[in-house]
Design a protein around this motif. Structure first.
Motif, PDB file in Angstrom:
ATOM      1  N   GLY A 197      34.162 -41.319   0.757  1.00 39.65           N
ATOM      2  CA  GLY A 197      33.557 -41.325   2.109  1.00 39.65           C
ATOM      3  C   GLY A 197      33.361 -39.690   2.417  1.00 39.65           C
ATOM      4  O   GLY A 197      32.673 -39.444   3.278  1.00 39.65           O
ATOM      5  N   ASN A 198      34.004 -38.867   1.301  1.00 42.32           N
ATOM      6  CA  ASN A 198      33.790 -37.524   1.715  1.00 42.32           C
ATOM      7  C   ASN A 198      32.318 -37.118   1.881  1.00 42.32           C
ATOM      8  O   ASN A 198      32.028 -36.588   3.000  1.00 42.32           O
ATOM      9  CB  ASN A 198      34.182 -36.515   0.429  1.00 42.32           C
ATOM     10  N   ASN A 199      31.555 -37.624   0.960  1.00 48.47           N
ATOM     11  CA  ASN A 199      30.101 -37.091   1.058  1.00 48.47           C
ATOM     12  C   ASN A 199      29.271 -37.870   2.003  1.00 48.47           C
ATOM     13  O   ASN A 199      28.421 -37.034   2.627  1.00 48.47           O
ATOM     14  CB  ASN A 199      29.452 -37.448  -0.334  1.00 48.47           C
ATOM     15  N   ASP A 200      29.967 -39.027   2.716  1.00 49.22           N
ATOM     16  CA  ASP A 200      29.275 -39.329   4.109  1.00 49.22           C
ATOM     17  C   ASP A 200      29.150 -38.413   5.155  1.00 49.22           C
ATOM     18  O   ASP A 200      28.386 -38.555   6.083  1.00 49.22           O
ATOM     19  CB  ASP A 200      29.884 -40.747   4.280  1.00 49.22           C
ATOM     20  N   VAL A 201      29.878 -37.501   5.133  1.00 50.04           N
ATOM     21  CA  VAL A 201      30.145 -36.353   6.012  1.00 50.04           C
ATOM     22  C   VAL A 201      29.940 -35.143   5.625  1.00 50.04           C
ATOM     23  O   VAL A 201      29.318 -34.202   6.087  1.00 50.04           O
ATOM     24  CB  VAL A 201      31.370 -36.642   7.143  1.00 50.04           C
ATOM     25  N   LEU A 202      30.379 -34.862   4.243  1.00 50.06           N
ATOM     26  CA  LEU A 202      30.371 -33.386   3.789  1.00 50.06           C
ATOM     27  C   LEU A 202      28.748 -33.078   3.487  1.00 50.06           C
ATOM     28  O   LEU A 202      28.607 -32.042   3.812  1.00 50.06           O
ATOM     29  CB  LEU A 202      30.882 -33.669   2.445  1.00 50.06           C
ATOM     30  N   ASN A 203      27.962 -33.935   3.017  1.00 56.15           N
ATOM     31  CA  ASN A 203      26.581 -33.677   2.803  1.00 56.15           C
ATOM     32  C   ASN A 203      25.964 -33.100   3.967  1.00 56.15           C
ATOM     33  O   ASN A 203      25.081 -32.074   4.005  1.00 56.15           O
ATOM     34  CB  ASN A 203      25.818 -34.883   2.285  1.00 56.15           C
ATOM     35  N   THR A 216      22.261 -36.544   7.045  1.00 54.11           N
ATOM     36  CA  THR A 216      22.894 -37.405   8.550  1.00 54.11           C
ATOM     37  C   THR A 216      24.270 -37.811   7.799  1.00 54.11           C
ATOM     38  O   THR A 216      24.573 -37.687   6.989  1.00 54.11           O
ATOM     39  CB  THR A 216      22.064 -38.522   8.966  1.00 54.11           C
ATOM     40  N   ILE A 217      25.140 -37.691   9.047  1.00 56.86           N
ATOM     41  CA  ILE A 217      26.203 -38.361   8.920  1.00 56.86           C
ATOM     42  C   ILE A 217      26.318 -39.909   8.786  1.00 56.86           C
ATOM     43  O   ILE A 217      25.478 -40.465   9.614  1.00 56.86           O
ATOM     44  CB  ILE A 217      27.280 -38.162   9.971  1.00 56.86           C
ATOM     45  N   THR A 218      26.871 -40.720   7.876  1.00 57.02           N
ATOM     46  CA  THR A 218      26.725 -42.106   7.809  1.00 57.02           C
ATOM     47  C   THR A 218      27.710 -42.838   9.183  1.00 57.02           C
ATOM     48  O   THR A 218      28.617 -42.259   9.372  1.00 57.02           O
ATOM     49  CB  THR A 218      27.553 -42.567   6.473  1.00 57.02           C
ATOM     50  N   ASN A 219      26.633 -43.601   9.684  1.00 54.59           N
ATOM     51  CA  ASN A 219      27.326 -44.313  10.729  1.00 54.59           C
ATOM     52  C   ASN A 219      28.582 -44.946  10.492  1.00 54.59           C
ATOM     53  O   ASN A 219      28.711 -45.527   9.455  1.00 54.59           O
ATOM     54  CB  ASN A 219      26.213 -45.452  11.116  1.00 54.59           C
ATOM     55  N   VAL A 220      29.526 -44.870  11.463  1.00 58.88           N
ATOM     56  CA  VAL A 220      30.872 -45.213  11.545  1.00 58.88           C
ATOM     57  C   VAL A 220      30.997 -46.729  10.906  1.00 58.88           C
ATOM     58  O   VAL A 220      31.647 -47.255  10.176  1.00 58.88           O
ATOM     59  CB  VAL A 220      31.486 -44.585  12.496  1.00 58.88           C
ATOM     60  N   GLU A 221      30.260 -47.419  11.909  1.00 60.30           N
ATOM     61  CA  GLU A 221      30.195 -48.919  11.824  1.00 60.30           C
ATOM     62  C   GLU A 221      29.706 -49.383  10.518  1.00 60.30           C
ATOM     63  O   GLU A 221      30.347 -50.296   9.635  1.00 60.30           O
ATOM     64  CB  GLU A 221      29.212 -49.579  12.796  1.00 60.30           C
ATOM     65  N   TYR A 222      28.485 -48.764   9.746  1.00 58.87           N
ATOM     66  CA  TYR A 222      27.878 -49.191   8.513  1.00 58.87           C
ATOM     67  C   TYR A 222      29.086 -48.745   7.594  1.00 58.87           C
ATOM     68  O   TYR A 222      29.309 -49.351   6.606  1.00 58.87           O
ATOM     69  CB  TYR A 222      26.743 -48.157   8.375  1.00 58.87           C
ATOM     70  N   PHE A 223      29.700 -47.529   7.625  1.00 61.48           N
ATOM     71  CA  PHE A 223      30.846 -47.015   6.657  1.00 61.48           C
ATOM     72  C   PHE A 223      31.729 -48.066   6.577  1.00 61.48           C
ATOM     73  O   PHE A 223      32.220 -48.264   5.617  1.00 61.48           O
ATOM     74  CB  PHE A 223      31.013 -45.642   7.105  1.00 61.48           C
ATOM     75  N   SER A 224      32.145 -48.535   7.754  1.00 62.90           N
ATOM     76  CA  SER A 224      33.501 -49.410   7.808  1.00 62.90           C
ATOM     77  C   SER A 224      32.742 -50.615   6.812  1.00 62.90           C
ATOM     78  O   SER A 224      33.842 -51.386   6.060  1.00 62.90           O
ATOM     79  CB  SER A 224      33.587 -49.723   9.089  1.00 62.90           C
ATOM     80  N   LYS A 225      31.878 -51.328   7.141  1.00 62.51           N
ATOM     81  CA  LYS A 225      31.507 -52.496   6.401  1.00 62.51           C
ATOM     82  C   LYS A 225      31.267 -52.183   4.993  1.00 62.51           C
ATOM     83  O   LYS A 225      31.832 -53.011   4.159  1.00 62.51           O
ATOM     84  CB  LYS A 225      30.149 -52.941   6.841  1.00 62.51           C
ATOM     85  N   ILE A 226      30.943 -51.185   4.570  1.00 67.43           N
ATOM     86  CA  ILE A 226      30.450 -50.692   3.086  1.00 67.43           C
ATOM     87  C   ILE A 226      32.102 -50.632   2.609  1.00 67.43           C
ATOM     88  O   ILE A 226      32.428 -51.193   1.544  1.00 67.43           O
ATOM     89  CB  ILE A 226      29.940 -49.240   2.853  1.00 67.43           C
ATOM     90  N   TYR A 268      36.449 -42.602  10.603  1.00 66.04           N
ATOM     91  CA  TYR A 268      36.564 -42.952   9.129  1.00 66.04           C
ATOM     92  C   TYR A 268      37.858 -43.321   8.737  1.00 66.04           C
ATOM     93  O   TYR A 268      38.412 -44.383   8.363  1.00 66.04           O
ATOM     94  CB  TYR A 268      35.963 -41.826   8.151  1.00 66.04           C
ATOM     95  N   ASN A 269      38.924 -42.100   9.138  1.00 60.80           N
ATOM     96  CA  ASN A 269      40.320 -42.388   8.739  1.00 60.80           C
ATOM     97  C   ASN A 269      41.006 -43.592   9.269  1.00 60.80           C
ATOM     98  O   ASN A 269      41.742 -43.984   8.798  1.00 60.80           O
ATOM     99  CB  ASN A 269      40.899 -41.060   8.918  1.00 60.80           C
ATOM    100  N   SER A 270      40.446 -43.620  10.778  1.00 63.07           N
ATOM    101  CA  SER A 270      41.494 -44.945  11.352  1.00 63.07           C
ATOM    102  C   SER A 270      41.016 -46.094  10.758  1.00 63.07           C
ATOM    103  O   SER A 270      41.853 -46.977  10.695  1.00 63.07           O
ATOM    104  CB  SER A 270      41.298 -44.937  12.724  1.00 63.07           C
ATOM    105  N   PHE A 271      39.563 -46.087  10.445  1.00 62.56           N
ATOM    106  CA  PHE A 271      39.447 -47.431   9.776  1.00 62.56           C
ATOM    107  C   PHE A 271      39.874 -47.659   8.331  1.00 62.56           C
ATOM    108  O   PHE A 271      40.502 -48.737   8.081  1.00 62.56           O
ATOM    109  CB  PHE A 271      37.742 -47.593   9.569  1.00 62.56           C
TER     110      PHE A 271
END
Lengths: 424, 408
Positions: free
Chosen positions: A180-186, A196-206, A333-336
């Motif tokens: 998940g780092n790169n979802d925000v680090l990039n 872009t930052i990966t959308n939280v909802e999409y990230f959670s599903k993944i 991300y972390n709370s999910f």
């Protein structure tokens, strides 16, 4: 008779005259079965350091350190897709002294083409699925190895394999996940430009899909949260108000910017001048709360007047709003991650807290660390990835969490056995 | 008879969980070592100069000369908390010694001199051990030289005092968290200094067969003003670690208040006890002040937080024949170290000491004295919290000693 007593007493003392022994740590697996472990994640799991994935850094990857410790508690072999040499795809940095300053510079090695060849048939199947550059959803993309040679070189089938399917080949009894780092680090390392930052909802599903797959045979595992990347040296090394001027330099610059009343210099520290589409004249100065990135070319700063005579382009800094975007996303991300780890009854590893504490300095096993670039000891020469010693700290956090969750007694590693930054 | 005594002493020592420590050494006379390191209430010879200057005036002979030494073979073991990691020390043997000379000047006045080694530490952890950033090697060598005068007020009361001059040498080496391709950085501090103190005591003899003694040895401050600080660091960092740097530091040698009593049960058997109160609270902080500081080399104040401790000692002497004296004893030495500030530079755990000794009269005035001391350091869970360095410590020491006494 008495003499004999004395002799036997001294004899007894001499027999005791050996070095002391201590009952040592008694490892046990508790409720977990560590016999076949896989680790899934990004560069942090792969053992990437100093801007590259190379052999000795892989050997010091956090999951490999965990795996060596698990061997004391029923753990099996942990096969990593090792590079053939110390230079991987050729981007490794080493430390050198340039103009009296310690500076990371390219090691300048030719790429060994053997490192690009598929090693699956020869060395596979593997246990470490840390793929540099991977975002969470990349782990589920068929043929990802075709897009990312770091996976391609050890994918079972470069055109069809997903990272996760390949990870399941060994039928893991235990897994480690840190993604998940790169979802925000990039987004952050490009100053928010073109990423872009990966959308939280999409990230959670993944994340949910990844964990469901890994835990599908009820395999237990440990899942780590994401560090607050804004404390890492890549973002904190160059001060945003690091333009130090004398009185005369300040008045000279004030003349240059006389048409921009919102830009003002004084003797001492000043915010660097940057591009900002929303600012008057599309330029402004950085505030103390903004972050200038380590990627800003030092030559342009030093010789081309970047930050003073010329504005620094957008991709080299994070505005307060961008920093807020990053921090808020990491929190979400972390709370999910925390929630789903609880729901799935897995071990939760809080990597964020110790790394955050390292900002002001943390001490493990008698060694002090900070997040300071080069001299801090935790972060390698790219300012983003960990040193071997940093990986040992993370590995111990995983072991703590595993022991707590599964009632196991896996011995931790001795942090000082691992190296920090190598100085010239 | 002897076997019974041995057995009961051992049982007592192993069942009671009392324990001394720090960097004090109490090996100042083979006879006293054999009796559990008791000595405060004994008036046997010139060693009273050190043990209790008040007792020197009650010395039996007109003149007394003694010399001797012990060899400390000590072993420490460390287990890093939560890991399978263990480390051991490879301490070189250390050799505390003593020399006493005393002579009766007038009927009531005895003059003496004591040269001995009441403080010391000699520790070398195995190379590359996990605690190397705290300490790799340390040694403290101090000699005390004490001219003493003792006066017998009447048959029951003697008083005495001496001035203590203590030259000493301190060394400390540890690793630095900077490394190049070949080796890790390291630092050593070495220096010599000296300190002053005093020793005073009173001996009370209410009955011919009974003695009570009390003595006080003052604190001595070993202050190093310009010890040599040497660094071995990667070339690129040498400007941060100036090659000819100096450091100041101070180490207090703690004061001792001792009380002792002894009783001659019959012509063959004598028993003695001693209570030894050590003012360890003097060792609160170990500070290093470098002449030249840099961003990577800062002054440090390291808490030690030692506490005062009472050591209980007991022993006895049995005259087996005209020529042979046998001795036994033991003591409990509680560590002065706070369990949250337990550093591996003085890994002092609660310990039990068991002693045995003998004297053989080579001539009517000359005896050969020998002793053996076994120190059993209890396993201790402790941490040096400021460095987050935690684990279990254990220690053993085997200390044979030999000496000669000439009383005439």
């Amino acid at each position: 008779m008495k003499i004999r007593n004395i002799i036997s007493f001294f004899g007894l003392l001499t027999m005791m005259a050996c070095e002391p022994e201590m009952e040592s740590f008694k490892p046990s697996p508790g409720d977990a079965d560590f016999s076949t472990m896989v680790a899934v994640g990004n560069s942090l799991t792969a053992g990437f350091a100093d801007g590259e994935l190379y052999r000795s850094a892989q050997q010091n990857s956090y999951p490999n350190i965990v795996a060596q410790q698990l061997k004391h508690a029923g753990g099996g072999d942990f096969i990593q897709p090792l590079m053939k040499d110390e230079y991987g795809f050729g981007n490794r940095l080493v430390l050198d002294v340039i103009d009296g300053m310690l500076t990371p510079v390219p090691a300048g090695k030719q790429v060994n083409p053997d490192n690009l060849l598929s090693i699956y048939d020869e060395k596979g199947p593997f246990n470490n699925f840390g793929i540099p550059h991977a975002k969470a959803d990349h782990l589920l993309v068929p043929g990802y190895g075709f897009l990312n040679p770091y996976f391609g070189r050890f994918a079972k089938n470069v055109n069809t394999s997903t990272v996760l399917n390949d990870a399941m080949i060994v039928e893991p009894t235990f897994f480690l996940l840190w993604i998940g780092n790169n979802d925000v680090l990039n987004y952050a390392i490009h100053g928010g430009e073109g990423e872009t930052i990966t959308n939280v909802e999409y990230f959670s599903k993944i994340i949910e899909s990844i964990i469901s797959l890994l835990a599908e045979n009820n395999a237990p595992g440990a899942v780590a949260n994401i560090p607050d990347i804004t404390v890492i040296p890549f973002f904190t090394t160059i001060p945003s108000i690091g333009l130090v001027l004398t009185e005369s330099q300040a008045s000279e610059l004030n003349l240059v910017y006389k048409d921009f009343p919102h830009i003002e210099f004084k003797a001492g520290q000043n915010g660097f001048v940057v591009t900002d589409a929303e600012a008057q004249g599309q330029i402004r100065q950085l505030t103390a709360n903004e972050l200038l990135l380590l990627s800003v070319p030092p030559d342009s700063m030093q010789y081309a007047g970047w930050g003073s005579m010329k504005p620094i382009p957008l991709q080299y800094y994070l505005s307060e709003q961008q920093i807020e975007n990053v921090r808020e996303t990491v929190d979400q991300y972390n709370s999910f991650i925390r929630k789903i780890t609880g729901d799935m009854n897995l071990a939760f590893v809080d990597v964020n807290t110790p790394l955050k504490n390292a900002e002001t300095g943390i001490i493990f096993d008698g060694v002090s660390f900070t997040t300071k670039f080069v001299t801090g000891g935790v972060f390698s020469l790219d300012g983003i990835h960990l040193t071997a010693r940093g990986n040992a700290i993370v590995a111990n956090e995983f072991i703590d969490a595993i022991n707590k969750k599964y009632g196991s007694s896996v011995p931790k590693t001795s942090v000082t056995e691992f190296q920090g930054v190598i100085f010239p | 008879m002897m076997r019974k005594i041995f057995t009961s002493v051992l049982t007592v020592l192993f069942t009671l969980h009392v324990y001394a420590g720090g960097y004090q050494v109490s090996l100042h006379g083979q006879k006293q070592i054999g009796m559990g390191l008791t000595g405060t209430s004994l008036t046997i010879d010139g060693s009273s100069s050190f043990y209790n200057p008040g007792g020197l005036s009650m010395m039996v002979s007109e003149r007394s000369i003694l010399a001797g030494m012990s060899v400390i073979n000590s072993y420490n073991l460390f287990h890093l908390q939560g890991t399978m990691y263990e480390a051991r020390t490879e301490n070189p043997p250390s050799t505390p010694f003593y020399f006493y000379g005393a002579a009766r000047i007038t009927g009531n006045l005895v003059a003496g001199i004591a040269v001995n080694t009441p403080y010391g530490n000699n520790l070398t952890w195995e190379e590359g051990w996990a605690g190397r950033f705290l300490v790799e090697e340390t040694s403290l060598q101090a000699i005390t030289i004490q001219p003493t005068a003792s006066y017998l007020i009447n048959d029951m009361l003697g008083i005495g005092a001496g001035v203590v001059f203590a030259p000493g040498k301190v060394e400390l080496a540890k690793a630095l968290r900077v490394e190049d391709q070949h080796e890790e950085g390291s630092m050593s501090i070495k220096g010599s200094t000296s300190g002053w103190g005093f020793n005073a005591g009173i001996m009370f003899k209410p009955l011919p067969e009974m003695n009570f003694g009390i003595s006080y040895r003052s604190r001595i401050d070993m202050t190093l003003e310009d010890a040599d600080a040497r660094f071995s660091v990667p070339q690129s960092l040498q400007t941060y670690f100036p090659p000819l740097n100096k450091a100041s530091t101070a180490l207090p040698l703690p004061a001792n208040l001792d009380f002792g009593a002894s009783y001659e049960i019959n012509d063959e058997l004598m028993v003695a006890i001693a209570l030894n109160y050590v003012f360890w609270d003097a060792y609160d902080t170990l500070a290093f002040d470098f002449d030249t500081n840099t961003t990577l080399l800062t002054d440090s104040k390291n808490p030690r937080m030692y506490s005062n401790r009472l050591i209980f000692r007991a022993g006895g002497q049995y005259r087996a024949s005209e020529k042979l004296y046998l001795r036994l004893g033991g003591y409990y030495d509680p560590t002065p170290v706070n369990e949250n500030y337990f550093t591996p530079e003085t890994p002092s755990v609660n310990s039990v000491g068991i002693t045995a000794g003998l004297s053989y009269m080579l001539l009517p005035e000359v005896s050969l004295d020998a002793s053996f001391l076994y120190i059993h350091g209890m396993e201790t869970q402790a941490a040096y919290s400021p460095a987050n360095f935690a684990g279990r410590y254990k220690s053993r020491a085997y200390v044979p000693g030999i000496g000669l006494s000439y009383n005439f």
